[in-house]
Scaffold this active site. Sequence first.
Site, mmCIF file in Angstrom:
data_model
loop_
_atom_site.group_PDB
_atom_site.id
_atom_site.type_symbol
_atom_site.label_atom_id
_atom_site.label_comp_id
_atom_site.label_asym_id
_atom_site.label_seq_id
_atom_site.Cartn_x
_atom_site.Cartn_y
_atom_site.Cartn_z
ATOM 1 N N GLU A 111 -11.713 0.127 -2.777
ATOM 2 C CA GLU A 111 -10.824 0.688 -1.749
ATOM 3 C C GLU A 111 -9.658 1.394 -2.440
ATOM 4 O O GLU A 111 -9.618 1.533 -3.655
ATOM 5 C CB GLU A 111 -10.296 -0.413 -0.833
ATOM 6 C CG GLU A 111 -9.425 -1.433 -1.552
ATOM 7 C CD GLU A 111 -9.022 -2.600 -0.677
ATOM 8 O OE1 GLU A 111 -9.545 -2.711 0.446
ATOM 9 O OE2 GLU A 111 -8.187 -3.406 -1.124
ATOM 10 N N ASP A 160 0.812 -1.229 0.000
ATOM 11 C CA ASP A 160 0.000 0.000 0.000
ATOM 12 C C ASP A 160 0.844 1.278 0.000
ATOM 13 O O ASP A 160 0.652 2.152 0.842
ATOM 14 C CB ASP A 160 -0.919 0.023 1.227
ATOM 15 C CG ASP A 160 -1.634 -1.285 1.459
ATOM 16 O OD1 ASP A 160 -2.081 -1.896 0.481
ATOM 17 O OD2 ASP A 160 -1.753 -1.696 2.633
#
Length: 378
Positions: A277, A67
Site C-alpha cells: 500500500e 499518512d
Amino acid sequence: MPILFKLKFAALALSAPLALSSACQSNTSKTETSTTTTAEAPKTDSAASAAPKPISKPLISTIYTADPSAHVFNGKIYIYPSHDIEAGIPENDNGDHFAMRDYHILSMDSIGGKVTDHGVALDIKDIPWAGRQLWAPDVAFKNGTYYLYFPVKDKQDVFHIGVATSTSPTGPFKAQPKPIEGSFSIDPAVFTDTDGNSYMYFGGIWGGQLQRWATGKYEANGSKTDSGKNTEPALSAKVVRLSKDMLHFAEPVKDVKIVDENGKPLLTGDHDRRFFEGSWMHKYNGKYYFSYSTGDTHFLAYAVGDSPYGPFTYKGVIMNPVQGWTTHHSIIEIKGKWYIFYHDTELSGKTWLRNVKVTELKRKLDGTIETIDAYVKQ
C-alpha cells in the site's frame, strides 16, 4: 505498553491490524503548535524507556495524524494527513478500528517551523456516497483549483476514490456527488509530470481490498490478504492518467509493474519487497521514483523507472520499520533539499493513534536513496 518498532530480523505478530488511519478528538478550530511540542508521554516501564530514541519529533500533538501527503504550494508546505481517532472498535486485519471521519490540513512555512492546524477541511457526513472510513488522502493543484482525493467505503462497504475541490489549499473542500468512475481500493497519490500530465497511483491489499478486484470486478467473498499464490507475481499498485479537469480517469487503469534487477516481477511471497500500500511518486534527475509500503514487513521501499507508467526496478529500502504497525509516507523537495514525511506512534503507543513527522532524505551521487533509521540507540 507502547509497541516497540520491529527490526527486520524480528517477527511482528501478523494478527496486527492493517496500516492506515483513525483519530482522536476532533478539533475544528485553527491552532498552532511548534514542532518541538509534544503531548504528555504515556507512562512506560524500564524496557520501553530504554527503547531507541526517535530522530524526529511529532509535527503536531493536539490531534493524532497519519499518512502525511506533503506538497509545496506558493512556497509554503501543506500536509494532508489522515486524522486518527479512538473509535472504540476492536482491532482486526480489515482495519475496521481505523474509523476516521474527517480530514484536517496542516501547514508550515519551513521545515522546523510552527505548524498550523486549519481545522476540518472535509467531513464524511458531507460526502453523499460515503459509508465509513476516510483513509489516506492526497491533493493536487491545477486550473486554479485544489483537488482533494480520498478513499472511503461506500454504503455497501466497498472502497472507492472520491474527489473534492476548493479554491484554497486549506479548504473547505466540496465533494463530488459520486466517486470517480472506475476507481477502487485506497491510497490515492497524484503526481503531475513536467509536461503537465497528472497521474494517480493507488491501491492497497488486505483491508485496502485490492485483492478483491483481481478479476476486474469486486468479489465480496474474495481473499482477505493477497492473491494467496506465493510463487506468482504479486498484486500491483495501479496507475492511471487523470483527465484535464482532474475529476475523471482519462484511460483504463494500468498495473504498476515492479521488477527485480533481472527484470522479473516481484512475487507474492516476497514480503520484504512486494507492494502492499501507500504509493508515492517523485521525479529526480529525469528518473521516476515509485515508493511504497511493504505492509506486514513494515518497510518503506522504492523502485525506479524511465516512465510514469514504469516498469520500475526495485532499488532498496528508504526507511526501516517504525514504532507501530503501519507505515505511510510522502517525499518532496524544499529549497534544494529532499524530505520524507512519515508517521509513527510515539505519542500514544497505539498503532491506530499515530503522529506525523518529517526528516531529511539523502541520496548518493548515483541517485540511490540512503536508508533511514528513524531511531537511534540511547
